[in-house]
Each structure stands twice: as structure tokens, then as C-alpha cells.
Design an enzyme around this catalytic site. Structure first.
Site, PDB file in Angstrom:
ATOM      1  N   TYR A 255       0.823  -1.219   0.000  1.00 29.52           N
ATOM      2  CA  TYR A 255       0.000   0.000   0.000  1.00 29.52           C
ATOM      3  C   TYR A 255       0.851   1.261   0.000  1.00 29.52           C
ATOM      4  O   TYR A 255       0.433   2.299   0.513  1.00 29.52           O
ATOM      5  CB  TYR A 255      -0.975   0.006   1.186  1.00 29.52           C
ATOM      6  CG  TYR A 255      -1.828  -1.237   1.261  1.00 29.52           C
ATOM      7  CD1 TYR A 255      -2.933  -1.388   0.435  1.00 29.52           C
ATOM      8  CD2 TYR A 255      -1.506  -2.277   2.134  1.00 29.52           C
ATOM      9  CE1 TYR A 255      -3.710  -2.541   0.484  1.00 29.52           C
ATOM     10  CE2 TYR A 255      -2.272  -3.430   2.191  1.00 29.52           C
ATOM     11  CZ  TYR A 255      -3.372  -3.562   1.361  1.00 29.52           C
ATOM     12  OH  TYR A 255      -4.133  -4.707   1.403  1.00 29.52           O
TER      13      TYR A 255
ATOM     14  N   LEU B 208       1.491   6.618   1.851  1.00 34.08           N
ATOM     15  CA  LEU B 208       0.856   5.370   2.267  1.00 34.08           C
ATOM     16  C   LEU B 208      -0.649   5.451   2.068  1.00 34.08           C
ATOM     17  O   LEU B 208      -1.279   6.442   2.439  1.00 34.08           O
ATOM     18  CB  LEU B 208       1.166   5.082   3.741  1.00 34.08           C
ATOM     19  CG  LEU B 208       2.632   4.778   4.055  1.00 34.08           C
ATOM     20  CD1 LEU B 208       2.879   4.814   5.554  1.00 34.08           C
ATOM     21  CD2 LEU B 208       3.027   3.417   3.498  1.00 34.08           C
ATOM     22  N   CYS B 209      -1.206   4.399   1.475  1.00 34.52           N
ATOM     23  CA  CYS B 209      -2.652   4.327   1.255  1.00 34.52           C
ATOM     24  C   CYS B 209      -3.290   3.624   2.446  1.00 34.52           C
ATOM     25  O   CYS B 209      -3.516   2.423   2.448  1.00 34.52           O
ATOM     26  CB  CYS B 209      -2.951   3.569  -0.039  1.00 34.52           C
ATOM     27  SG  CYS B 209      -4.711   3.450  -0.433  1.00 34.52           S
ATOM     28  N   MET B 210      -3.544   4.393   3.504  1.00 34.56           N
ATOM     29  CA  MET B 210      -4.147   3.855   4.721  1.00 34.56           C
ATOM     30  C   MET B 210      -5.212   4.825   5.213  1.00 34.56           C
ATOM     31  O   MET B 210      -4.943   6.016   5.391  1.00 34.56           O
ATOM     32  CB  MET B 210      -3.080   3.647   5.802  1.00 34.56           C
ATOM     33  CG  MET B 210      -2.053   2.584   5.472  1.00 34.56           C
ATOM     34  SD  MET B 210      -0.758   2.458   6.743  1.00 34.56           S
ATOM     35  CE  MET B 210      -1.737   1.942   8.164  1.00 34.56           C
TER      36      MET B 210
END
Length: 375
Positions: free
Chosen positions: A296, A303-305
Site C-alpha cells: 500500500y 501510504l494508502c491507509m
């Protein structure tokens, strides 16, 4: 405010909202911190109580010139909104008035009648039998003089005999000497900046970040080397975090072993940057090195969170929990080191661009929440 004056105010509050109060309880207190609970009856069953709502209050060194900082252990946006409105209410920095406002707002939020005890907060502090304020012992006078000489040491100050919970540990207990020195250096720098009129950040964010840093220095995950933290240019708002240990059964762990042999690097370096309105906004987090695929990680190292967005963030989250979640997410997302990749592709501007793009997409389409068994 003097030490004895602050103690008198805290004792007064704790006497009204003790640990057995039916609505609001001050569970424990120190000169720089309050731990409180707000009790909400279960709908349809006034005698059945769900878990209490836990609130924390940090009292700054400059109180009452600066306002206490409140935060709550909940992801409920309504509660966050209440605290944000409290932050915007600058009419009175006194704990008594803030507490009255907060309790009334929480009662309103949960459709409860205003508790009569809040009116007691308008009363002056109780006096002694002779009509004077509570007598201050010579020992307390000596403590107060020490405080005047070195006010930045307030964070170390502890009055064990006044604490409702016996055996309460000092907030600096369990922290190594070199880390205590870092905290002390930050405090002195902040004080000097204040005297020079060059204050950076906000009181709210600085106090919370100091608390986060103390908690990290005290944590076993930090002490056992799972991760490390370094302040960039001694800034409380800009951190380097090294993830030094990942799941030993993961491909990422094997890649880091190879990276150590090739380049002498055995960690994933993250950059955490904080804004003035932290903890109400999340930190911006990006990978600095090495270049990763999967996990991610977006272009530029963002960061893809969801938890790192306003939509998924809660002011109750600790920075250590965020660090550990990133560690787990990289492994779960099958992150791999891209050996030989162009290291210049990770930079702040590109990371921010990728982050903004992915946030816009997810705001329209929502976030995927994996099953609990997937972690």
C-alpha cells in the site's frame, strides 16, 4: 498559577466529581494531567451502563494563561466535534469553566439532563476554617519555590500523596537517561523560543507530541528495537521513524536482510510530519527509503491507509499504534524492496500529490475494510 493554587483547584474538582459520581468521574489527577470518565446510560435501560467514555486533559506549564488540552478515547466524530468547539472557546481557560462546558455539552449530546453538580463549578475555591485559603505547608512552599526557579520541570513534578490512585508512577519513570535528556532539551528550546517570540507550532500540538514521545520512550516495542524515533533538527513536528523489525516469516524481512548486506541498511525509514492542529488532524507519513513495491505504498512514498486520512483518523490514536499498524500493513500488503530502483523517486512533493489523489478517490468510493480475521 502557583503550585498550591493548582493543587487546590484540582482537589476541588475531584471532590465534586469523585470516582463514584453517577455522571462524570475524575479517576486520577496530577498537576499536569487529568483522567476522567463520562458515564452514559444504555438506551432503554437506565441501570445498565456501557463502557464509560474516557477523556484526558493535559494541563500546560503556562496554565491558566494557556488553555488545558482535552482529547478523548473514541472515534465518534460527534465527540471530536465537541472537543474542537471547546478548543475554539477562548472565553475562559480555567479548568472549572471548561469542565462545566464540557459536561453540559456531553449531556446534551447524549440527550441527558444537565447534571446539577455542574453548578458547583461556579463556586469559589473552598476556604479553610479561619476563612483563609487552604493552609500551605512549609514543604509545599519549598516545592513552590523550586518550581519558580525552574518552571520547565513541571512535567517531572509529582505529588504522590495527592493522587487518588496510590502507586501512580511518575510520567518519566521507565525512560532511559538519554531520552530524558532529549525531552529536557525540547522543553528548554521551547521555553527559549517563547521568550524570543519565535514560537513554532501550537501549545495543543506540542503538549500532545511531548506526551506521545514520552509514551514511546517508555514502551517495550521501542526498547526492544522494533522501531526507533529521531527528531529531525530537534523539531517536535518532524520525525524520522525506523522500522527495524518486521515479521521474520515475511518476504520483506528477507529483503531487508539482503539490503543490509548490499547497502548496510536494515530498516524502513519513515517520515512523520505533524501540523499545528494535531491531534485533530493525522500526521502525514511517507516512506523515505528503501523504494518499495506493494504494501500500500504509493508514488513518492505516501501510504494508502484510511487511518492516515481525516476520514479515518481519531484524536485518540497514539503514534506508537500508528507505527505498529504501518509495520503490519506493509507485511500484510506483501511489500518488497525494489533493489536497484531510482532512490530519487521518493520525495515529499510527489508523496503529497499521490496522497491527495488517493484521498479524493476514496472519499467518493469509500474504503475497503478487511474482515477482522485478516487483522
Amino acid at each position: 498559577m502557583s503550585v498550591s493554587g493548582l493543587k487546590a483547584e484540582l482537589k476541588f474538582l475531584a471532590s465534586i466529581f469523585d470516582k463514584n459520581h453517577e455522571r462524570f468521574r475524575i479517576v486520577s489527577w496530577k498537576l499536569d494531567e487529568l483522567h476522567c470518565q463520562f458515564l452514559v446510560p444504555q438506551q432503554g435501560s437506565p441501570h445498565s451502563l456501557p463502557p464509560p467514555l474516557t477523556l484526558h486533559c493535559n494541563i500546560t506549564e503556562s496554565y491558566p494563561s494557556s488553555s488545558p488540552i482535552w482529547f478523548v478515547d473514541s472515534e465518534d466524530p460527534n465527540l471530536t466535534s465537541v472537543l474542537e468547539r471547546l478548543e475554539d472557546t477562548k472565553n475562559n481557560n480555567l479548568l472549572r469553566q471548561q469542565l462545566k462546558w464540557l459536561i453540559c455539552e456531553l449531556c446534551s449530546l447524549y440527550n441527558l439532563p444537565k447534571h446539577l453538580d455542574v453548578e458547583m463549578l461556579d463556586q469559589p475555591l473552598p476556604t479553610g476554617q479561619n476563612g483563609t485559603t487552604e493552609e500551605v505547608t512549609s514543604e509545599e512552599e519549598e516545592e513552590e519555590e523550586e518550581m519558580a526557579e525552574d518552571i520547565e520541570d513541571l512535567d517531572h513534578y509529582e505529588m504522590k500523596e495527592e493522587e487518588p490512585i496510590s502507586g501512580k508512577k511518575s510520567e518519566d519513570e521507565g525512560i532511559e537517561k538519554e531520552n530524558l535528556a532529549i525531552l529536557e532539551k525540547i522543553r528548554k528550546t521551547q521555553r527559549q523560543d517563547h521568550l524570543n517570540g519565535a514560537v513554532s507550532g501550537s501549545v495543543q500540538a506540542s503538549d500532545r507530541l511531548m506526551k506521545e514521545l514520552r509514551d514511546i520512550y517508555r514502551s517495550q516495542s521501542y526498547k526492544t528495537g522494533i522501531y526507533s524515533v529521531e527528531l529531525i533538527n530537534d523539531s517536535l513536528y518532524d520525525w524520522h521513524v525506523k522500522l527495524q523489525k518486521v515479521d521474520p516469516d515475511s518476504p520483506l524481512h528477507s529483503d531487508l536482510q539482503i539490503l543490509k548486506e548490499k547497502e548496510g541498511i536494515e530498516y524502513i525509514l519513515l517520515n512523520f510530519s505533524f501540523k499545528d492542529n494535531f491531534p485533530f488532524d493525522p500526521p502525514f507519513v511517507r516512506v523515505v527509503l528503501p523504494v518499495l513495491s506493494g504494501g500500500y505504498v504509493l508514488g513518492g512514498g505516501a501510504l494508502c491507509m484510511e487511518l492516515l486520512t481525516k476520514q479515518g483518523w481519531s484524536s485518540a490514536y497514539s503514534i506508537e499504534s500508528v507505527i505498529m499498524q504501518i509495520n503490519a500493513t506493509l507485511v500484510k500488503g506483501k511489500a518488497r524492496v525494489q533493489f536497484g530502483a531510482n532512490k530519487n523517486q521518493y520525495n515529499l512533493a510527489r508523496a503529497q500529490q499521490s496522497y491527495n489523489s488517493i484521498v479524493q478517490i476514496h472519499e467518493k468510493n469509500g474504503w475497503y475494510t478487511p474482515p477482522k480475521e485478516d487483522g
